[in-house]
Design an enzyme around this catalytic site. Structure first.
Site, PDB file in Angstrom:
ATOM      1  N   SER A 157     -93.728 -48.669  60.477  1.00 19.31           N
ATOM      2  CA  SER A 157     -92.534 -48.675  61.329  1.00 19.31           C
ATOM      3  C   SER A 157     -92.000 -47.304  61.707  1.00 19.31           C
ATOM      4  O   SER A 157     -91.062 -47.225  62.507  1.00 19.31           O
ATOM      5  CB  SER A 157     -91.408 -49.474  60.660  1.00 19.31           C
ATOM      6  OG  SER A 157     -91.679 -50.856  60.721  1.00 19.31           O
ATOM      7  N   LYS A 201     -86.903 -42.292  59.269  1.00 21.04           N
ATOM      8  CA  LYS A 201     -87.314 -43.688  59.457  1.00 21.04           C
ATOM      9  C   LYS A 201     -88.279 -44.073  58.342  1.00 21.04           C
ATOM     10  O   LYS A 201     -89.153 -43.284  57.958  1.00 21.04           O
ATOM     11  CB  LYS A 201     -87.995 -43.862  60.824  1.00 21.04           C
ATOM     12  CG  LYS A 201     -88.348 -45.299  61.159  1.00 21.04           C
ATOM     13  CD  LYS A 201     -87.098 -46.099  61.466  1.00 21.04           C
ATOM     14  CE  LYS A 201     -87.427 -47.583  61.661  1.00 21.04           C
ATOM     15  NZ  LYS A 201     -87.747 -48.241  60.356  1.00 21.04           N
ATOM     16  N   SER A 236     -85.009 -51.752  61.588  1.00 23.14           N
ATOM     17  CA  SER A 236     -86.450 -51.739  61.874  1.00 23.14           C
ATOM     18  C   SER A 236     -86.898 -53.070  62.484  1.00 23.14           C
ATOM     19  O   SER A 236     -87.982 -53.581  62.187  1.00 23.14           O
ATOM     20  CB  SER A 236     -87.249 -51.443  60.602  1.00 23.14           C
ATOM     21  OG  SER A 236     -88.556 -51.040  60.919  1.00 23.14           O
ATOM     22  N   LYS A 257     -91.500 -46.487  65.380  1.00 20.50           N
ATOM     23  CA  LYS A 257     -90.310 -46.786  66.178  1.00 20.50           C
ATOM     24  C   LYS A 257     -89.545 -45.527  66.592  1.00 20.50           C
ATOM     25  O   LYS A 257     -88.694 -45.585  67.479  1.00 20.50           O
ATOM     26  CB  LYS A 257     -89.410 -47.748  65.415  1.00 20.50           C
ATOM     27  CG  LYS A 257     -90.043 -49.126  65.165  1.00 20.50           C
ATOM     28  CD  LYS A 257     -89.095 -50.055  64.442  1.00 20.50           C
ATOM     29  CE  LYS A 257     -89.662 -51.460  64.329  1.00 20.50           C
ATOM     30  NZ  LYS A 257     -90.709 -51.592  63.299  1.00 20.50           N
TER      31      LYS A 257
END
Length: 552
Positions: free
Chosen positions: A63, A234, A121, A66
Protein backbone atom coordinates in the site's frame (compact mmCIF):
# COMPACT_ATOMS: atom_id res chain seq x y z
CA UNK A 1 69.95 39.67 -3.86
CA UNK A 2 71.16 37.35 -6.61
CA UNK A 3 73.07 35.31 -4.05
CA UNK A 4 69.84 34.32 -2.29
CA UNK A 5 68.13 32.96 -5.42
CA UNK A 6 70.14 29.68 -5.58
CA UNK A 7 69.63 29.27 -1.83
CA UNK A 8 65.88 29.75 -2.17
CA UNK A 9 65.71 27.19 -5.01
CA UNK A 10 67.58 24.64 -2.93
CA UNK A 11 65.26 25.23 0.02
CA UNK A 12 62.16 24.72 -2.15
CA UNK A 13 63.61 21.50 -3.56
CA UNK A 14 64.37 20.16 -0.10
CA UNK A 15 60.85 20.96 1.14
CA UNK A 16 59.38 19.32 -1.94
CA UNK A 17 61.28 16.12 -1.31
CA UNK A 18 60.28 15.94 2.34
CA UNK A 19 57.22 13.76 3.11
CA UNK A 20 54.06 15.81 3.61
CA UNK A 21 51.31 15.00 6.09
CA UNK A 22 47.81 15.21 4.53
CA UNK A 23 44.69 15.48 6.66
CA UNK A 24 42.18 13.06 5.15
CA UNK A 25 38.48 13.83 5.20
CA UNK A 26 36.29 12.10 7.76
CA UNK A 27 35.06 8.83 6.19
CA UNK A 28 31.42 8.47 5.23
CA UNK A 29 29.51 6.97 8.22
CA UNK A 30 28.31 3.39 7.84
CA UNK A 31 27.45 2.11 11.32
CA UNK A 32 23.85 0.97 10.76
CA UNK A 33 22.04 -2.18 9.66
CA UNK A 34 18.41 -3.19 9.16
CA UNK A 35 16.62 -6.54 9.22
CA UNK A 36 14.40 -5.82 6.19
CA UNK A 37 15.55 -7.11 2.82
CA UNK A 38 15.68 -3.65 1.24
CA UNK A 39 15.87 -0.10 2.48
CA UNK A 40 17.19 3.40 1.98
CA UNK A 41 17.75 6.63 3.88
CA UNK A 42 17.67 9.75 1.68
CA UNK A 43 18.00 13.45 2.42
CA UNK A 44 14.89 15.08 0.96
CA UNK A 45 16.47 18.46 0.16
CA UNK A 46 19.45 17.21 -1.83
CA UNK A 47 18.57 13.64 -2.80
CA UNK A 48 21.76 12.47 -1.07
CA UNK A 49 21.68 8.79 -0.18
CA UNK A 50 22.94 8.34 3.36
CA UNK A 51 22.41 4.56 3.50
CA UNK A 52 21.19 1.87 1.16
CA UNK A 53 20.58 -1.86 1.34
CA UNK A 54 19.52 -3.55 -1.90
CA UNK A 55 18.05 -0.15 -2.70
CA UNK A 56 17.79 -0.87 -6.45
CA UNK A 57 16.42 -4.39 -6.03
CA UNK A 58 12.71 -4.71 -7.02
CA UNK A 59 10.24 -5.70 -4.31
CA UNK A 60 6.46 -5.73 -4.00
CA UNK A 61 5.43 -2.38 -2.44
CA UNK A 62 1.93 -3.11 -1.10
CA UNK A 63 0.00 0.00 0.00
CA UNK A 64 2.90 2.46 -0.04
CA UNK A 65 1.90 2.54 -3.72
CA UNK A 66 -0.87 4.92 -2.66
CA UNK A 67 1.68 7.73 -2.23
CA UNK A 68 2.12 7.80 -6.01
CA UNK A 69 -1.65 7.48 -6.51
CA UNK A 70 -2.32 10.47 -4.26
CA UNK A 71 0.39 12.53 -5.97
CA UNK A 72 -1.20 12.02 -9.40
CA UNK A 73 -4.69 12.76 -8.07
CA UNK A 74 -3.55 16.03 -6.50
CA UNK A 75 -1.94 17.09 -9.77
CA UNK A 76 -4.99 16.33 -11.89
CA UNK A 77 -8.08 16.93 -9.75
CA UNK A 78 -9.78 19.60 -7.70
CA UNK A 79 -10.49 18.60 -4.11
CA UNK A 80 -14.18 19.43 -4.54
CA UNK A 81 -14.78 17.15 -7.53
CA UNK A 82 -17.32 14.41 -6.87
CA UNK A 83 -16.35 10.75 -7.22
CA UNK A 84 -18.97 8.02 -7.61
CA UNK A 85 -18.11 4.51 -6.46
CA UNK A 86 -19.04 1.66 -8.79
CA UNK A 87 -19.55 -2.00 -7.94
CA UNK A 88 -16.16 -2.82 -9.46
CA UNK A 89 -14.43 -0.11 -7.41
CA UNK A 90 -15.77 -1.51 -4.14
CA UNK A 91 -15.70 -5.27 -4.67
CA UNK A 92 -12.81 -5.86 -7.06
CA UNK A 93 -10.34 -6.07 -4.14
CA UNK A 94 -8.85 -8.90 -2.13
CA UNK A 95 -10.97 -10.21 0.70
CA UNK A 96 -10.01 -8.71 4.03
CA UNK A 97 -7.96 -5.90 2.51
CA UNK A 98 -8.06 -2.35 3.86
CA UNK A 99 -11.33 -0.47 3.43
CA UNK A 100 -13.05 2.70 4.62
CA UNK A 101 -16.55 1.21 4.52
CA UNK A 102 -17.57 2.94 1.27
CA UNK A 103 -20.23 1.12 -0.77
CA UNK A 104 -21.45 1.00 -4.36
CA UNK A 105 -23.33 4.17 -5.31
CA UNK A 106 -21.71 6.36 -2.65
CA UNK A 107 -20.55 9.77 -3.91
CA UNK A 108 -17.69 11.52 -2.10
CA UNK A 109 -15.44 14.45 -2.85
CA UNK A 110 -11.87 13.91 -4.01
CA UNK A 111 -10.84 15.34 -0.63
CA UNK A 112 -12.72 12.62 1.29
CA UNK A 113 -11.36 9.95 -1.06
CA UNK A 114 -7.79 11.09 -0.42
CA UNK A 115 -8.26 11.00 3.36
CA UNK A 116 -9.65 7.47 3.04
CA UNK A 117 -6.77 6.55 0.73
CA UNK A 118 -3.87 7.87 2.84
CA UNK A 119 -5.19 7.38 6.38
CA UNK A 120 -7.23 4.19 6.18
CA UNK A 121 -5.39 2.83 3.10
CA UNK A 122 -8.82 2.24 1.50
CA UNK A 123 -8.45 0.13 -1.65
CA UNK A 124 -11.94 1.00 -2.92
CA UNK A 125 -10.98 4.67 -2.75
CA UNK A 126 -7.84 3.99 -4.81
CA UNK A 127 -9.93 2.22 -7.46
CA UNK A 128 -12.57 4.97 -7.58
CA UNK A 129 -10.01 7.77 -7.89
CA UNK A 130 -8.18 5.91 -10.65
CA UNK A 131 -11.36 5.37 -12.67
CA UNK A 132 -12.47 8.96 -12.03
CA UNK A 133 -9.28 10.26 -13.63
CA UNK A 134 -8.50 7.70 -16.36
CA UNK A 135 -11.65 5.63 -16.83
CA UNK A 136 -9.97 2.39 -15.76
CA UNK A 137 -7.30 1.10 -13.41
CA UNK A 138 -5.19 -0.04 -16.36
CA UNK A 139 -5.15 3.43 -17.91
CA UNK A 140 -4.33 4.97 -14.56
CA UNK A 141 -1.42 2.54 -14.17
CA UNK A 142 0.01 3.99 -17.38
CA UNK A 143 -0.07 7.43 -15.74
CA UNK A 144 1.68 6.00 -12.69
CA UNK A 145 4.52 4.58 -14.77
CA UNK A 146 4.89 7.83 -16.73
CA UNK A 147 5.05 9.88 -13.52
CA UNK A 148 7.55 7.51 -11.93
CA UNK A 149 9.80 7.69 -14.99
CA UNK A 150 9.66 11.50 -14.97
CA UNK A 151 10.93 11.46 -11.37
CA UNK A 152 13.95 9.34 -12.28
CA UNK A 153 12.60 5.94 -11.23
CA UNK A 154 14.32 3.13 -13.11
CA UNK A 155 13.37 -0.11 -11.36
CA UNK A 156 9.60 0.16 -10.91
CA UNK A 157 6.47 -0.96 -12.72
CA UNK A 158 2.99 -0.25 -11.40
CA UNK A 159 -0.08 -2.24 -12.41
CA UNK A 160 -2.80 -0.88 -10.10
CA UNK A 161 -3.47 2.18 -7.88
CA UNK A 162 -3.73 0.27 -4.58
CA UNK A 163 -0.67 -1.95 -4.40
CA UNK A 164 -2.54 -5.23 -4.07
CA UNK A 165 -0.64 -8.33 -5.12
CA UNK A 166 0.32 -8.43 -8.79
CA UNK A 167 3.47 -9.98 -10.23
CA UNK A 168 3.82 -6.96 -12.55
CA UNK A 169 3.56 -4.47 -9.70
CA UNK A 170 6.94 -3.78 -8.08
CA UNK A 171 9.28 -1.00 -7.06
CA UNK A 172 12.63 -0.31 -5.39
CA UNK A 173 13.52 1.48 -2.19
CA UNK A 174 15.36 4.13 -4.21
CA UNK A 175 12.36 4.74 -6.49
CA UNK A 176 9.94 5.01 -3.57
CA UNK A 177 12.21 7.57 -1.93
CA UNK A 178 12.19 9.64 -5.14
CA UNK A 179 8.38 9.43 -5.35
CA UNK A 180 7.98 10.41 -1.69
CA UNK A 181 10.45 13.26 -2.09
CA UNK A 182 8.19 14.72 -4.79
CA UNK A 183 4.98 14.06 -2.84
CA UNK A 184 6.04 15.95 0.29
CA UNK A 185 6.61 19.07 -1.81
CA UNK A 186 2.81 19.27 -2.12
CA UNK A 187 1.29 21.07 0.90
CA UNK A 188 -2.10 19.39 0.45
CA UNK A 189 -0.47 15.97 0.53
CA UNK A 190 1.30 16.90 3.76
CA UNK A 191 -1.90 18.22 5.32
CA UNK A 192 -3.86 15.05 4.54
CA UNK A 193 -1.07 12.58 5.18
CA UNK A 194 -0.17 14.07 8.56
CA UNK A 195 -3.74 14.11 9.90
CA UNK A 196 -4.41 11.79 12.82
CA UNK A 197 -8.11 11.16 12.09
CA UNK A 198 -10.82 12.47 9.79
CA UNK A 199 -14.60 12.21 9.52
CA UNK A 200 -15.89 11.33 6.07
CA UNK A 201 -19.14 12.57 4.56
CA UNK A 202 -22.24 10.40 5.12
CA UNK A 203 -22.35 7.12 3.20
CA UNK A 204 -24.84 4.24 2.95
CA UNK A 205 -23.09 2.27 5.66
CA UNK A 206 -22.36 5.32 7.83
CA UNK A 207 -25.23 7.83 7.53
CA UNK A 208 -23.56 10.11 10.07
CA UNK A 209 -20.15 9.90 8.42
CA UNK A 210 -17.51 7.37 9.37
CA UNK A 211 -14.08 8.10 10.82
CA UNK A 212 -10.77 7.09 9.33
CA UNK A 213 -7.53 7.04 11.33
CA UNK A 214 -3.89 7.18 10.30
CA UNK A 215 -2.33 3.69 10.34
CA UNK A 216 1.25 4.98 10.61
CA UNK A 217 2.15 4.47 14.27
CA UNK A 218 5.35 6.54 14.19
CA UNK A 219 3.22 9.66 13.60
CA UNK A 220 1.08 9.09 16.72
CA UNK A 221 2.47 10.51 19.95
CA UNK A 222 0.45 7.94 21.93
CA UNK A 223 2.24 4.99 20.32
CA UNK A 224 5.36 3.42 21.77
CA UNK A 225 7.11 3.60 18.37
CA UNK A 226 6.39 7.32 17.91
CA UNK A 227 9.40 9.12 16.48
CA UNK A 228 9.83 12.85 17.29
CA UNK A 229 9.95 14.85 14.08
CA UNK A 230 8.10 12.28 11.95
CA UNK A 231 5.47 14.08 9.89
CA UNK A 232 4.42 11.92 6.92
CA UNK A 233 4.51 8.40 5.57
CA UNK A 234 2.55 5.33 4.55
CA UNK A 235 2.27 1.75 5.72
CA UNK A 236 1.84 -1.36 3.61
CA UNK A 237 1.44 -5.10 3.93
CA UNK A 238 0.48 -8.05 1.77
CA UNK A 239 1.39 -11.71 2.00
CA UNK A 240 3.86 -11.31 -0.86
CA UNK A 241 5.25 -7.87 0.02
CA UNK A 242 5.67 -8.40 3.74
CA UNK A 243 5.82 -5.21 5.79
CA UNK A 244 6.61 -2.08 3.82
CA UNK A 245 6.96 1.39 5.30
CA UNK A 246 7.73 4.92 4.12
CA UNK A 247 8.42 7.60 6.75
CA UNK A 248 9.55 11.24 6.65
CA UNK A 249 11.08 13.05 9.62
CA UNK A 250 12.67 16.46 10.18
CA UNK A 251 15.12 17.76 12.74
CA UNK A 252 16.86 21.10 12.62
CA UNK A 253 17.73 21.69 8.96
CA UNK A 254 17.52 18.07 7.78
CA UNK A 255 14.52 16.28 6.30
CA UNK A 256 15.06 12.52 5.88
CA UNK A 257 13.07 9.88 4.01
CA UNK A 258 13.30 6.25 5.15
CA UNK A 259 11.93 3.38 3.04
CA UNK A 260 11.79 -0.24 4.22
CA UNK A 261 10.76 -3.06 1.86
CA UNK A 262 9.97 -6.71 2.65
CA UNK A 263 10.31 -6.19 6.37
CA UNK A 264 9.78 -8.98 8.87
CA UNK A 265 7.78 -7.31 11.62
CA UNK A 266 10.81 -5.03 12.07
CA UNK A 267 9.74 -2.14 9.84
CA UNK A 268 9.34 0.34 12.70
CA UNK A 269 12.58 -0.60 14.47
CA UNK A 270 14.42 -0.54 11.13
CA UNK A 271 13.07 2.93 10.38
CA UNK A 272 14.06 4.20 13.83
CA UNK A 273 17.57 2.85 13.34
CA UNK A 274 17.84 4.60 9.98
CA UNK A 275 16.65 7.96 11.36
CA UNK A 276 18.94 7.77 14.40
CA UNK A 277 21.86 6.99 12.11
CA UNK A 278 21.07 9.91 9.81
CA UNK A 279 20.41 12.60 12.39
CA UNK A 280 23.34 11.58 14.61
CA UNK A 281 25.98 11.31 11.91
CA UNK A 282 25.18 13.91 9.23
CA UNK A 283 24.64 17.64 8.89
CA UNK A 284 22.98 19.75 6.20
CA UNK A 285 24.73 22.95 5.11
CA UNK A 286 23.45 25.82 2.99
CA UNK A 287 25.92 26.22 0.14
CA UNK A 288 25.63 30.00 -0.09
CA UNK A 289 26.95 30.29 3.49
CA UNK A 290 30.21 28.53 2.63
CA UNK A 291 30.90 28.62 -1.11
CA UNK A 292 33.32 31.28 -2.32
CA UNK A 293 34.73 29.82 -5.55
CA UNK A 294 31.70 30.64 -7.68
CA UNK A 295 30.69 33.93 -6.06
CA UNK A 296 32.49 36.04 -8.71
CA UNK A 297 33.51 35.45 -12.32
CA UNK A 298 35.60 37.13 -14.96
CA UNK A 299 33.91 39.13 -17.67
CA UNK A 300 35.09 36.74 -20.37
CA UNK A 301 33.75 33.62 -18.67
CA UNK A 302 30.81 31.91 -20.34
CA UNK A 303 27.97 30.17 -18.55
CA UNK A 304 25.73 28.00 -20.68
CA UNK A 305 27.12 29.67 -23.81
CA UNK A 306 26.25 33.19 -22.60
CA UNK A 307 28.99 35.71 -21.92
CA UNK A 308 28.95 37.08 -18.39
CA UNK A 309 29.07 40.83 -18.94
CA UNK A 310 29.04 43.60 -16.39
CA UNK A 311 25.22 43.63 -16.38
CA UNK A 312 25.12 39.96 -15.33
CA UNK A 313 25.67 39.12 -11.67
CA UNK A 314 25.91 35.51 -10.66
CA UNK A 315 24.42 34.48 -7.35
CA UNK A 316 24.08 31.15 -5.59
CA UNK A 317 20.58 29.80 -5.15
CA UNK A 318 19.87 30.16 -1.40
CA UNK A 319 17.95 26.86 -1.49
CA UNK A 320 21.02 24.86 -2.48
CA UNK A 321 22.26 22.51 0.26
CA UNK A 322 24.80 19.74 0.79
CA UNK A 323 24.89 16.89 3.30
CA UNK A 324 28.19 15.83 4.85
CA UNK A 325 29.29 13.87 7.94
CA UNK A 326 28.92 15.81 11.18
CA UNK A 327 32.67 15.87 11.75
CA UNK A 328 33.38 16.87 8.15
CA UNK A 329 33.82 20.34 6.70
CA UNK A 330 32.65 22.08 3.57
CA UNK A 331 36.25 22.10 2.36
CA UNK A 332 36.18 18.29 2.17
CA UNK A 333 33.77 18.48 -0.76
CA UNK A 334 34.79 18.37 -4.41
CA UNK A 335 32.71 20.33 -6.93
CA UNK A 336 31.97 20.12 -10.64
CA UNK A 337 30.37 22.87 -12.71
CA UNK A 338 27.78 21.56 -15.17
CA UNK A 339 25.61 23.26 -17.77
CA UNK A 340 23.14 20.38 -18.03
CA UNK A 341 20.14 21.54 -16.02
CA UNK A 342 17.17 19.32 -15.17
CA UNK A 343 13.50 20.23 -15.41
CA UNK A 344 13.49 21.20 -11.72
CA UNK A 345 15.91 24.09 -12.31
CA UNK A 346 14.42 27.47 -11.34
CA UNK A 347 14.01 30.32 -13.80
CA UNK A 348 17.24 32.23 -14.20
CA UNK A 349 19.53 29.26 -13.51
CA UNK A 350 22.36 29.04 -16.03
CA UNK A 351 24.51 26.33 -14.45
CA UNK A 352 24.73 24.04 -11.46
CA UNK A 353 27.54 23.12 -9.10
CA UNK A 354 27.42 19.46 -8.06
CA UNK A 355 29.22 18.42 -4.89
CA UNK A 356 30.63 15.06 -3.85
CA UNK A 357 32.05 13.76 -0.59
CA UNK A 358 34.52 11.01 -1.42
CA UNK A 359 32.45 8.95 -3.89
CA UNK A 360 29.07 10.01 -2.47
CA UNK A 361 26.90 12.63 -4.16
CA UNK A 362 26.37 15.28 -1.48
CA UNK A 363 24.10 17.89 -3.09
CA UNK A 364 24.12 20.80 -5.52
CA UNK A 365 23.42 24.48 -5.98
CA UNK A 366 22.18 26.45 -8.98
CA UNK A 367 24.06 29.45 -10.31
CA UNK A 368 21.54 32.21 -10.95
CA UNK A 369 22.18 34.98 -13.49
CA UNK A 370 20.08 37.62 -11.79
CA UNK A 371 21.34 40.49 -13.95
CA UNK A 372 20.64 38.69 -17.21
CA UNK A 373 17.24 37.54 -16.05
CA UNK A 374 16.08 41.04 -15.07
CA UNK A 375 17.39 42.49 -18.34
CA UNK A 376 15.39 40.06 -20.39
CA UNK A 377 12.29 40.56 -18.27
CA UNK A 378 12.67 44.30 -18.59
CA UNK A 379 12.77 44.09 -22.36
CA UNK A 380 9.64 41.99 -22.38
CA UNK A 381 7.93 44.42 -20.03
CA UNK A 382 8.98 47.32 -22.23
CA UNK A 383 7.37 45.62 -25.20
CA UNK A 384 4.16 45.14 -23.25
CA UNK A 385 4.21 48.77 -22.20
CA UNK A 386 4.66 49.93 -25.78
CA UNK A 387 1.70 47.84 -26.82
CA UNK A 388 -0.43 49.72 -24.33
CA UNK A 389 0.46 52.99 -26.05
CA UNK A 390 2.94 54.49 -23.58
CA UNK A 391 5.40 56.51 -25.62
CA UNK A 392 8.00 56.44 -22.81
CA UNK A 393 8.33 52.63 -22.85
CA UNK A 394 11.59 52.54 -24.75
CA UNK A 395 14.66 54.22 -23.25
CA UNK A 396 18.20 54.46 -24.67
CA UNK A 397 19.70 52.32 -21.90
CA UNK A 398 18.63 48.70 -21.21
CA UNK A 399 18.52 49.29 -17.45
CA UNK A 400 16.06 52.15 -17.89
CA UNK A 401 14.04 50.01 -20.25
CA UNK A 402 13.80 47.33 -17.60
CA UNK A 403 12.66 49.72 -14.84
CA UNK A 404 10.10 51.49 -17.04
CA UNK A 405 8.76 48.20 -18.37
CA UNK A 406 8.31 46.60 -14.96
CA UNK A 407 6.60 49.72 -13.56
CA UNK A 408 4.25 49.89 -16.52
CA UNK A 409 3.38 46.24 -16.14
CA UNK A 410 2.50 46.77 -12.47
CA UNK A 411 0.43 49.86 -13.26
CA UNK A 412 -1.57 48.26 -16.05
CA UNK A 413 -2.13 44.88 -14.40
CA UNK A 414 -5.33 45.75 -12.44
CA UNK A 415 -6.94 47.38 -15.47
CA UNK A 416 -5.95 44.47 -17.67
CA UNK A 417 -7.49 41.98 -15.23
CA UNK A 418 -10.75 43.92 -15.21
CA UNK A 419 -10.79 44.04 -18.98
CA UNK A 420 -10.15 40.29 -19.21
CA UNK A 421 -13.03 39.64 -16.84
CA UNK A 422 -15.31 41.79 -18.97
CA UNK A 423 -14.29 40.08 -22.18
CA UNK A 424 -14.94 36.69 -20.58
CA UNK A 425 -18.44 37.83 -19.61
CA UNK A 426 -19.02 39.10 -23.13
CA UNK A 427 -19.42 35.51 -24.33
CA UNK A 428 -22.98 35.64 -23.02
CA UNK A 429 -23.92 38.34 -25.50
CA UNK A 430 -23.22 41.51 -23.55
CA UNK A 431 -19.70 42.44 -24.61
CA UNK A 432 -20.11 46.21 -24.84
CA UNK A 433 -22.04 46.53 -21.59
CA UNK A 434 -19.51 44.34 -19.73
CA UNK A 435 -16.56 46.37 -20.94
CA UNK A 436 -18.19 49.58 -19.76
CA UNK A 437 -19.12 48.13 -16.37
CA UNK A 438 -15.63 46.72 -15.91
CA UNK A 439 -14.29 50.22 -15.33
CA UNK A 440 -16.98 51.15 -12.77
CA UNK A 441 -16.26 50.85 -9.06
CA UNK A 442 -19.77 49.55 -8.38
CA UNK A 443 -22.74 48.30 -10.40
CA UNK A 444 -25.02 50.51 -8.29
CA UNK A 445 -23.54 53.74 -9.60
CA UNK A 446 -25.42 56.12 -11.89
CA UNK A 447 -25.45 55.07 -15.58
CA UNK A 448 -22.72 56.56 -17.73
CA UNK A 449 -25.03 58.92 -19.56
CA UNK A 450 -26.10 60.52 -16.25
CA UNK A 451 -22.60 60.96 -14.86
CA UNK A 452 -21.53 64.56 -15.00
CA UNK A 453 -18.15 66.19 -14.95
CA UNK A 454 -17.66 69.92 -14.00
CA UNK A 455 -18.04 70.75 -17.69
CA UNK A 456 -21.23 68.86 -18.37
CA UNK A 457 -22.26 65.34 -19.28
CA UNK A 458 -19.93 62.87 -20.88
CA UNK A 459 -21.68 63.33 -24.21
CA UNK A 460 -21.06 67.12 -24.10
CA UNK A 461 -17.29 66.78 -24.21
CA UNK A 462 -15.72 67.82 -27.52
CA UNK A 463 -12.15 66.99 -28.48
CA UNK A 464 -10.43 69.65 -30.67
CA UNK A 465 -9.20 68.51 -34.07
CA UNK A 466 -5.58 69.43 -33.31
CA UNK A 467 -5.75 67.14 -30.26
CA UNK A 468 -6.72 64.27 -32.52
CA UNK A 469 -3.56 64.96 -34.52
CA UNK A 470 -1.44 64.88 -31.39
CA UNK A 471 -3.07 61.64 -30.27
CA UNK A 472 -2.47 60.12 -33.68
CA UNK A 473 1.20 61.05 -33.55
CA UNK A 474 1.54 59.62 -30.05
CA UNK A 475 -0.18 56.42 -31.12
CA UNK A 476 2.15 56.09 -34.12
CA UNK A 477 5.19 56.69 -31.95
CA UNK A 478 4.05 54.12 -29.41
CA UNK A 479 3.44 51.61 -32.20
CA UNK A 480 6.91 52.19 -33.63
CA UNK A 481 8.46 51.90 -30.18
CA UNK A 482 6.59 48.66 -29.57
CA UNK A 483 7.88 47.21 -32.83
CA UNK A 484 11.44 48.29 -32.08
CA UNK A 485 11.26 46.79 -28.58
CA UNK A 486 9.82 43.55 -29.93
CA UNK A 487 12.57 43.33 -32.54
CA UNK A 488 15.23 43.92 -29.88
CA UNK A 489 13.78 41.19 -27.68
CA UNK A 490 13.61 38.83 -30.65
CA UNK A 491 17.20 39.52 -31.66
CA UNK A 492 18.44 39.12 -28.11
CA UNK A 493 16.67 35.80 -27.69
CA UNK A 494 17.98 34.65 -31.07
CA UNK A 495 21.52 35.53 -29.98
CA UNK A 496 20.99 33.61 -26.76
CA UNK A 497 19.72 30.54 -28.62
CA UNK A 498 22.65 30.71 -31.03
CA UNK A 499 25.11 30.97 -28.14
CA UNK A 500 23.50 28.03 -26.38
CA UNK A 501 23.60 26.00 -29.60
CA UNK A 502 27.28 26.80 -30.11
CA UNK A 503 27.99 25.90 -26.53
CA UNK A 504 26.18 22.57 -26.93
CA UNK A 505 28.07 21.76 -30.15
CA UNK A 506 31.32 22.62 -28.44
CA UNK A 507 30.53 20.29 -25.53
CA UNK A 508 29.59 17.52 -27.96
CA UNK A 509 32.85 17.95 -29.87
CA UNK A 510 34.77 17.90 -26.60
CA UNK A 511 33.06 14.67 -25.58
CA UNK A 512 33.83 13.13 -28.98
CA UNK A 513 37.57 13.76 -28.55
CA UNK A 514 37.61 12.75 -24.90
CA UNK A 515 37.77 16.22 -23.33
CA UNK A 516 35.50 17.32 -20.49
CA UNK A 517 34.21 20.88 -20.17
CA UNK A 518 36.52 21.53 -17.22
CA UNK A 519 39.54 20.28 -19.21
CA UNK A 520 38.70 22.66 -22.03
CA UNK A 521 38.29 25.60 -19.63
CA UNK A 522 41.68 24.88 -18.11
CA UNK A 523 43.26 24.69 -21.59
CA UNK A 524 41.71 28.02 -22.53
CA UNK A 525 42.95 29.60 -19.29
CA UNK A 526 46.48 28.37 -19.97
CA UNK A 527 46.44 29.77 -23.47
CA UNK A 528 45.21 33.12 -22.19
CA UNK A 529 48.06 33.27 -19.74
CA UNK A 530 50.54 32.39 -22.48
CA UNK A 531 49.13 35.00 -24.83
CA UNK A 532 49.16 37.62 -22.08
CA UNK A 533 52.78 36.91 -21.27
CA UNK A 534 53.75 37.03 -24.95
CA UNK A 535 52.19 40.49 -25.27
CA UNK A 536 54.24 41.96 -22.47
CA UNK A 537 56.96 44.32 -23.81
CA UNK A 538 60.36 42.84 -23.44
CA UNK A 539 62.97 44.99 -21.85
CA UNK A 540 65.81 45.68 -24.19
CA UNK A 541 69.15 44.74 -22.70
CA UNK A 542 71.24 47.70 -21.77
CA UNK A 543 74.24 48.10 -23.99
CA UNK A 544 77.44 48.03 -22.13
CA UNK A 545 79.76 50.73 -23.23
CA UNK A 546 83.34 49.85 -23.86
CA UNK A 547 85.49 51.46 -21.19
CA UNK A 548 88.17 52.10 -23.71
CA UNK A 549 85.80 54.15 -25.86
CA UNK A 550 85.17 56.49 -22.96
CA UNK A 551 88.72 57.60 -22.93
CA UNK A 552 89.13 57.88 -26.64
Amino acid sequence: MKRFIPLLCCLCLILGLMPQTAFAAVPWPSGVSIEADGGILMDADTGTILYGKNMDQPYYPASITKILTALIVLERCSLDEMVEFSYDDVYNVEAGSSSAGIDEGDVLTVRDCLYALLLASANESANALACHISGSREAFADLMNEKAASLGCTGSHFANPSGLNDENHYTTAHDMALITREAIKNPVFLEINGTRSYQLAPTKRSPEGGYVANHHRMLNKNESVYYPGAFAGKTGYTSLAGNTLVTCAKRNDMTLIAVVLNGHQSHYSDTKALFDFGFNNFQSLRVSDYETTYQSIENDMTIGGMTAQDAVSLTLDPQGRVVIPKDGTFGDLTSVLTYDLDSQAPEGAVAAVQYAYEDHSAGFVYLMASGFSSSVQGSVSGTSQGTQGDSAALQPEPAALSAQGEQALQDTQPAQEAQNAAVSHAGNGAAETSLENASLPSSAETPAEDKRSPEGTATDIRIPANLWTVLGILFSLSLIISIVAAVRVHMRRKEERDLLARRKRRLERLEDIGFSSSDFDQLVAQRRLQSASSRRPRRRPRRRRDKKSIFR
